[in-house]
Write a protein that holds these residues in place. Structure first.
Motif, PDB file in Angstrom:
ATOM      1  N   GLN A  84       5.668   3.413   1.304  1.00 33.57           N
ATOM      2  CA  GLN A  84       4.801   2.339   1.767  1.00 33.57           C
ATOM      3  C   GLN A  84       4.197   2.734   3.103  1.00 33.57           C
ATOM      4  O   GLN A  84       4.856   3.358   3.944  1.00 33.57           O
ATOM      5  CB  GLN A  84       5.603   1.052   1.930  1.00 33.57           C
ATOM      6  CG  GLN A  84       4.763  -0.121   2.360  1.00 33.57           C
ATOM      7  CD  GLN A  84       5.572  -1.402   2.527  1.00 33.57           C
ATOM      8  OE1 GLN A  84       6.784  -1.406   2.359  1.00 33.57           O
ATOM      9  NE2 GLN A  84       4.889  -2.477   2.854  1.00 33.57           N
ATOM     10  N   ILE A  99       0.874  -1.173   0.000  1.00 32.82           N
ATOM     11  CA  ILE A  99       0.000   0.000   0.000  1.00 32.82           C
ATOM     12  C   ILE A  99       0.908   1.218   0.000  1.00 32.82           C
ATOM     13  O   ILE A  99       1.768   1.345   0.876  1.00 32.82           O
ATOM     14  CB  ILE A  99      -0.926   0.017   1.234  1.00 32.82           C
ATOM     15  CG1 ILE A  99      -1.764  -1.267   1.295  1.00 32.82           C
ATOM     16  CG2 ILE A  99      -1.816   1.265   1.226  1.00 32.82           C
ATOM     17  CD1 ILE A  99      -2.490  -1.470   2.618  1.00 32.82           C
ATOM     18  N   HIS A 100       0.758   2.076  -0.999  1.00 33.13           N
ATOM     19  CA  HIS A 100       1.615   3.255  -1.123  1.00 33.13           C
ATOM     20  C   HIS A 100       0.821   4.544  -0.969  1.00 33.13           C
ATOM     21  O   HIS A 100      -0.302   4.647  -1.458  1.00 33.13           O
ATOM     22  CB  HIS A 100       2.318   3.270  -2.485  1.00 33.13           C
ATOM     23  CG  HIS A 100       3.529   2.414  -2.524  1.00 33.13           C
ATOM     24  ND1 HIS A 100       4.526   2.594  -3.448  1.00 33.13           N
ATOM     25  CD2 HIS A 100       3.933   1.373  -1.748  1.00 33.13           C
ATOM     26  CE1 HIS A 100       5.479   1.704  -3.247  1.00 33.13           C
ATOM     27  NE2 HIS A 100       5.135   0.943  -2.224  1.00 33.13           N
ATOM     28  N   HIS A 101       1.435   5.505  -0.325  1.00 34.54           N
ATOM     29  CA  HIS A 101       0.897   6.860  -0.195  1.00 34.54           C
ATOM     30  C   HIS A 101       1.733   7.758  -1.093  1.00 34.54           C
ATOM     31  O   HIS A 101       2.961   7.665  -1.117  1.00 34.54           O
ATOM     32  CB  HIS A 101       0.989   7.336   1.259  1.00 34.54           C
ATOM     33  CG  HIS A 101       0.518   8.735   1.447  1.00 34.54           C
ATOM     34  ND1 HIS A 101       1.371   9.809   1.511  1.00 34.54           N
ATOM     35  CD2 HIS A 101      -0.730   9.242   1.570  1.00 34.54           C
ATOM     36  CE1 HIS A 101       0.671  10.922   1.672  1.00 34.54           C
ATOM     37  NE2 HIS A 101      -0.611  10.594   1.701  1.00 34.54           N
ATOM     38  N   LEU A 147      -8.693   6.257  -4.925  1.00 33.40           N
ATOM     39  CA  LEU A 147      -7.362   5.709  -5.180  1.00 33.40           C
ATOM     40  C   LEU A 147      -7.125   5.708  -6.688  1.00 33.40           C
ATOM     41  O   LEU A 147      -6.765   4.704  -7.275  1.00 33.40           O
ATOM     42  CB  LEU A 147      -7.253   4.282  -4.632  1.00 33.40           C
ATOM     43  CG  LEU A 147      -7.262   4.139  -3.130  1.00 33.40           C
ATOM     44  CD1 LEU A 147      -8.649   3.899  -2.592  1.00 33.40           C
ATOM     45  CD2 LEU A 147      -6.352   3.018  -2.717  1.00 33.40           C
ATOM     46  N   LEU A 197      -4.404   1.336   4.901  1.00 32.15           N
ATOM     47  CA  LEU A 197      -5.179   2.441   4.357  1.00 32.15           C
ATOM     48  C   LEU A 197      -6.391   2.632   5.250  1.00 32.15           C
ATOM     49  O   LEU A 197      -7.215   1.724   5.392  1.00 32.15           O
ATOM     50  CB  LEU A 197      -5.625   2.137   2.922  1.00 32.15           C
ATOM     51  CG  LEU A 197      -6.567   3.149   2.290  1.00 32.15           C
ATOM     52  CD1 LEU A 197      -5.875   4.501   2.124  1.00 32.15           C
ATOM     53  CD2 LEU A 197      -7.085   2.643   0.963  1.00 32.15           C
ATOM     54  N   THR A 218      -4.542   9.736  -3.417  1.00 36.50           N
ATOM     55  CA  THR A 218      -3.281   9.813  -2.689  1.00 36.50           C
ATOM     56  C   THR A 218      -2.692   8.443  -2.382  1.00 36.50           C
ATOM     57  O   THR A 218      -1.596   8.358  -1.836  1.00 36.50           O
ATOM     58  CB  THR A 218      -3.465  10.581  -1.355  1.00 36.50           C
ATOM     59  OG1 THR A 218      -4.449   9.906  -0.581  1.00 36.50           O
ATOM     60  CG2 THR A 218      -3.869  12.016  -1.611  1.00 36.50           C
ATOM     61  N   HIS A 219      -3.400   7.380  -2.717  1.00 42.56           N
ATOM     62  CA  HIS A 219      -2.923   6.029  -2.451  1.00 42.56           C
ATOM     63  C   HIS A 219      -3.091   5.141  -3.683  1.00 42.56           C
ATOM     64  O   HIS A 219      -3.916   5.428  -4.548  1.00 42.56           O
ATOM     65  CB  HIS A 219      -3.696   5.393  -1.288  1.00 42.56           C
ATOM     66  CG  HIS A 219      -3.418   6.006   0.029  1.00 42.56           C
ATOM     67  ND1 HIS A 219      -4.074   7.133   0.481  1.00 42.56           N
ATOM     68  CD2 HIS A 219      -2.546   5.660   1.002  1.00 42.56           C
ATOM     69  CE1 HIS A 219      -3.619   7.450   1.680  1.00 42.56           C
ATOM     70  NE2 HIS A 219      -2.698   6.575   2.017  1.00 42.56           N
ATOM     71  N   HIS A 220      -2.331   4.071  -3.716  1.00 47.46           N
ATOM     72  CA  HIS A 220      -2.502   3.016  -4.707  1.00 47.46           C
ATOM     73  C   HIS A 220      -1.855   1.754  -4.152  1.00 47.46           C
ATOM     74  O   HIS A 220      -1.164   1.801  -3.125  1.00 47.46           O
ATOM     75  CB  HIS A 220      -1.895   3.394  -6.064  1.00 47.46           C
ATOM     76  CG  HIS A 220      -0.407   3.569  -6.033  1.00 47.46           C
ATOM     77  ND1 HIS A 220       0.189   4.736  -5.637  1.00 47.46           N
ATOM     78  CD2 HIS A 220       0.605   2.714  -6.318  1.00 47.46           C
ATOM     79  CE1 HIS A 220       1.493   4.597  -5.695  1.00 47.46           C
ATOM     80  NE2 HIS A 220       1.780   3.372  -6.100  1.00 47.46           N
TER      81      HIS A 220
END
Length: 154
Positions: free
Chosen positions: A85, A71-73, A99, A89, A106-108
């Motif tokens: 990372q 999970i990336h920001h 997403l 979330l 802001t996330h993916h």
């Protein structure tokens, strides 16, 4: 006229691509095609909605197309997009979290150590693990972003 209406109705339902799991609605999971020769990719969602009265969290994800999923920001630092990372979330109660690619979210989910690049038209299963809602398998569609939408660069 009746056949046209049925055809249009069928088209609308064929394009519906969301999944419900308890109070969590996962709307349109998709990935963008990855660059040839790369071993990374990214998964996005139109949104994840928590319709419940208590918060939940997406804790992890896994798929057969990648050795790891993180999970990336994403956040702008001056003129540079930085990714890091995060452990989970957050999905506050009765909210919707976007997403989307291209700065619209802001996330993916980052796909790491893929055996082969993702190609437009591919589909694959992704298992999402939520703190309260539990585990839900969804189908991810690989699609080229609309014209003018920036692609995610890794």
């Amino acid at each position: 006229m009746g056949l046209v209406a049925l055809a249009l109705l069928g088209m609308g339902s064929a394009q519906a691509h969301d999944f419900r799991h308890g109070d969590v609605v996962i709307d349109h999971p998709y990935a963008t095609p990855s660059l040839a020769g790369t071993t990374t990719g990214a998964v996005y969602f139109k949104s994840i909605r928590n319709k419940g009265k208590t918060p939940d969290r997406l804790l992890s994800a896994r798929t057969a197309v990648a050795a790891r999923v993180e999970i990336h920001h994403m956040q702008m630092d001056g003129n540079v997009m930085r990714m890091r990372q995060v452990p989970a979330l957050e999905l506050p109660a009765q909210t919707e979290v976007s997403l989307r690619h291209g700065g619209a979210g802001t996330h993916h989910l980052m796909l790491l150590d893929m055996a082969q690049p993702l190609k437009d038209g591919d589909r694959f299963d992704l298992e999402l693990v939520f703190e309260k809602a539990g585990t839900r398998r969804v189908n991810v569609w690989v699609q080229t972003p609309r014209a003018g939408a920036p692609a995610h660069k890794h």
